[in-house]
Scaffold this active site. Sequence first.
Site, mmCIF file in Angstrom:
data_model
loop_
_atom_site.group_PDB
_atom_site.id
_atom_site.type_symbol
_atom_site.label_atom_id
_atom_site.label_comp_id
_atom_site.label_asym_id
_atom_site.label_seq_id
_atom_site.Cartn_x
_atom_site.Cartn_y
_atom_site.Cartn_z
ATOM 1 N N GLY A 160 45.087 24.729 53.838
ATOM 2 C CA GLY A 160 45.440 23.444 54.462
ATOM 3 C C GLY A 160 44.231 22.527 54.460
ATOM 4 O O GLY A 160 43.143 22.947 54.835
ATOM 5 N N ARG A 187 47.788 26.517 48.360
ATOM 6 C CA ARG A 187 47.822 27.912 48.805
ATOM 7 C C ARG A 187 48.240 28.705 47.567
ATOM 8 O O ARG A 187 49.181 28.321 46.869
ATOM 9 C CB ARG A 187 48.815 28.098 49.945
ATOM 10 C CG ARG A 187 48.505 27.172 51.153
ATOM 11 C CD ARG A 187 49.228 27.621 52.399
ATOM 12 N NE ARG A 187 49.183 26.643 53.459
ATOM 13 C CZ ARG A 187 48.204 26.507 54.346
ATOM 14 N NH1 ARG A 187 47.154 27.310 54.291
ATOM 15 N NH2 ARG A 187 48.271 25.604 55.297
ATOM 16 N N ASP A 199 40.863 30.461 56.938
ATOM 17 C CA ASP A 199 40.970 31.913 56.910
ATOM 18 C C ASP A 199 41.342 32.492 55.527
ATOM 19 O O ASP A 199 40.644 33.356 54.996
ATOM 20 C CB ASP A 199 42.058 32.251 57.939
ATOM 21 C CG ASP A 199 42.066 33.702 58.277
ATOM 22 O OD1 ASP A 199 40.994 34.203 58.628
ATOM 23 O OD2 ASP A 199 43.138 34.331 58.141
ATOM 24 N N THR A 226 38.880 23.685 58.404
ATOM 25 C CA THR A 226 40.259 23.781 58.890
ATOM 26 C C THR A 226 40.358 23.083 60.232
ATOM 27 O O THR A 226 39.395 23.134 61.016
ATOM 28 C CB THR A 226 40.720 25.252 59.045
ATOM 29 O OG1 THR A 226 41.936 25.279 59.810
ATOM 30 C CG2 THR A 226 39.717 26.128 59.780
ATOM 31 N N ASP A 273 42.141 24.112 62.556
ATOM 32 C CA ASP A 273 42.540 25.107 63.567
ATOM 33 C C ASP A 273 41.386 25.635 64.427
ATOM 34 O O ASP A 273 41.622 26.216 65.493
ATOM 35 C CB ASP A 273 43.222 26.309 62.887
ATOM 36 C CG ASP A 273 44.485 25.905 62.141
ATOM 37 O OD1 ASP A 273 45.052 24.851 62.474
ATOM 38 O OD2 ASP A 273 44.889 26.642 61.226
ATOM 39 N N ASP A 285 39.603 28.248 63.920
ATOM 40 C CA ASP A 285 39.867 29.676 64.138
ATOM 41 C C ASP A 285 39.016 30.584 63.247
ATOM 42 O O ASP A 285 39.406 31.720 62.966
ATOM 43 C CB ASP A 285 41.363 29.968 63.894
ATOM 44 C CG ASP A 285 41.792 29.617 62.473
ATOM 45 O OD1 ASP A 285 41.013 28.969 61.746
ATOM 46 O OD2 ASP A 285 42.912 29.995 62.088
ATOM 47 N N ARG A 322 48.107 27.120 64.088
ATOM 48 C CA ARG A 322 48.560 28.425 63.599
ATOM 49 C C ARG A 322 48.529 29.437 64.741
ATOM 50 O O ARG A 322 49.175 29.198 65.757
ATOM 51 C CB ARG A 322 47.707 28.890 62.413
ATOM 52 C CG ARG A 322 48.408 29.888 61.510
ATOM 53 C CD ARG A 322 47.526 30.292 60.363
ATOM 54 N NE ARG A 322 47.344 29.232 59.410
ATOM 55 C CZ ARG A 322 48.184 28.976 58.405
ATOM 56 N NH1 ARG A 322 49.250 29.725 58.253
ATOM 57 N NH2 ARG A 322 47.959 27.997 57.570
HETATM 58 O O1 F6P Z 1 45.788 25.823 58.879
HETATM 59 C C1 F6P Z 1 46.051 24.470 59.037
HETATM 60 C C2 F6P Z 1 47.514 24.246 59.370
HETATM 61 O O2 F6P Z 1 47.713 22.849 59.502
HETATM 62 C C3 F6P Z 1 48.018 24.988 60.591
HETATM 63 O O3 F6P Z 1 47.647 24.363 61.795
HETATM 64 C C4 F6P Z 1 49.500 24.980 60.336
HETATM 65 O O4 F6P Z 1 50.130 26.071 60.982
HETATM 66 C C5 F6P Z 1 49.592 25.135 58.846
HETATM 67 O O5 F6P Z 1 48.338 24.706 58.326
HETATM 68 C C6 F6P Z 1 50.690 24.364 58.192
HETATM 69 O O6 F6P Z 1 50.693 24.686 56.837
HETATM 70 P P1 F6P Z 1 51.493 23.884 55.727
HETATM 71 O O7 F6P Z 1 50.787 22.583 55.514
HETATM 72 O O8 F6P Z 1 51.410 24.772 54.533
HETATM 73 O O9 F6P Z 1 52.864 23.664 56.270
#
Ligand code: F6P
Length: 319
Positions: A11, A72, A103, A125, A127, A129, A171
């Site tokens: 992300g 991803r 992560d 990120t 998050d 985390d 997340r």
């Molecule tokens: O890791 C960053 C994040 O924005 C999280 O907060 C969220 O759960 C996830 O990515 C959403 O992912 P995507 O953009 O693939 O829907």
Amino acid sequence: MKKIGVLTSGGDSPGMNPAIRAVVRKAIYHNVEVYGIYGGYSGLICGNIKKLELGSVGDIIHRGGTMLQSARCPEFKTTGGQQKGIEQLKAHGIEGLVVIGGDGSYRGAKALTELGYPCVGVPGTIDNDIPGTDMTIGFDTALNTVIDAIDKIRDTATSHERTFIIEVMGRDAGDIALWAGLAGGAETILIPEENYNMDEIADRLRKGQERGKKHSIIVVAEGVCSGGEFAKQLKDATNLDTRVSVLGHIQRGGSPSAADRVLASRLGARAVELLIEGKGGRAVGVENNKLVDYDIIDALAKKHTLDLELFNLSKELSI
Ligand code: F6P
């Protein structure tokens, strides 16, 4: 080391661009060539690699997103995918790689390290985390976005004497909810790290109403449940009608804050220094405002911990 690569993965987060800029400029300052890998690990596997010059990263310090694009990549979880990546790097003469991401990106960098290829992880990120750093690149900007939203929702919540439930990202981590909830004066903050008690929440809402406070802000981390799900539970417990706002991907965009630009510049530059010093397999971070770096395998074995003191404080201040 004379040629290094840089990629962003997972992300995106505001501040990835200043981090890329720092990697490129720091490397060129030390007469090291830099190659941008476009599209994260997917781009690496298919060889989407181009040389970056000083000018390639001009005018990006204030831009959200990532000029290198992100993705991803399930294939990179396999040893076959990782080996293809290493072959591409070697074919371009690239001797070390800076990976900017969260992560999943760190897991990719760890896998490359275990296969003997030098990588340095830079925590990018929203998050917050990632173990081994107090802050990740993008967290501060995301917080400011959430606070801006909370402030605006507060205006309408007060006018209509309503209870609002605001669902935020993160997340499995509650950092965005906790920090934004505290900074935005939320009455209740729900984080995945702590169980919540519906009786306690209902009691707090009732006490607020008794002293004339008819509006309320509840921040729910997505790792707890959806805002809609919590609204249903609250309705069942209190018969209270609420409005739900899901902030979603706006939290990932926007111009990086000053704090994120400085953090990104420091961490990106440090990652290059480590590669030049011949230290692959590291993860950089900031602890107590000092730059640190850890073995990436050890860093990933640790668990990110949320600041429970802040959580307790938020409860004390929202009585
Ligand atoms: O890791 C960053 C994040 O924005 C999280 O907060 C969220 O759960 C996830 O990515 C959403 O992912 P995507 O953009 O693939 O829907």
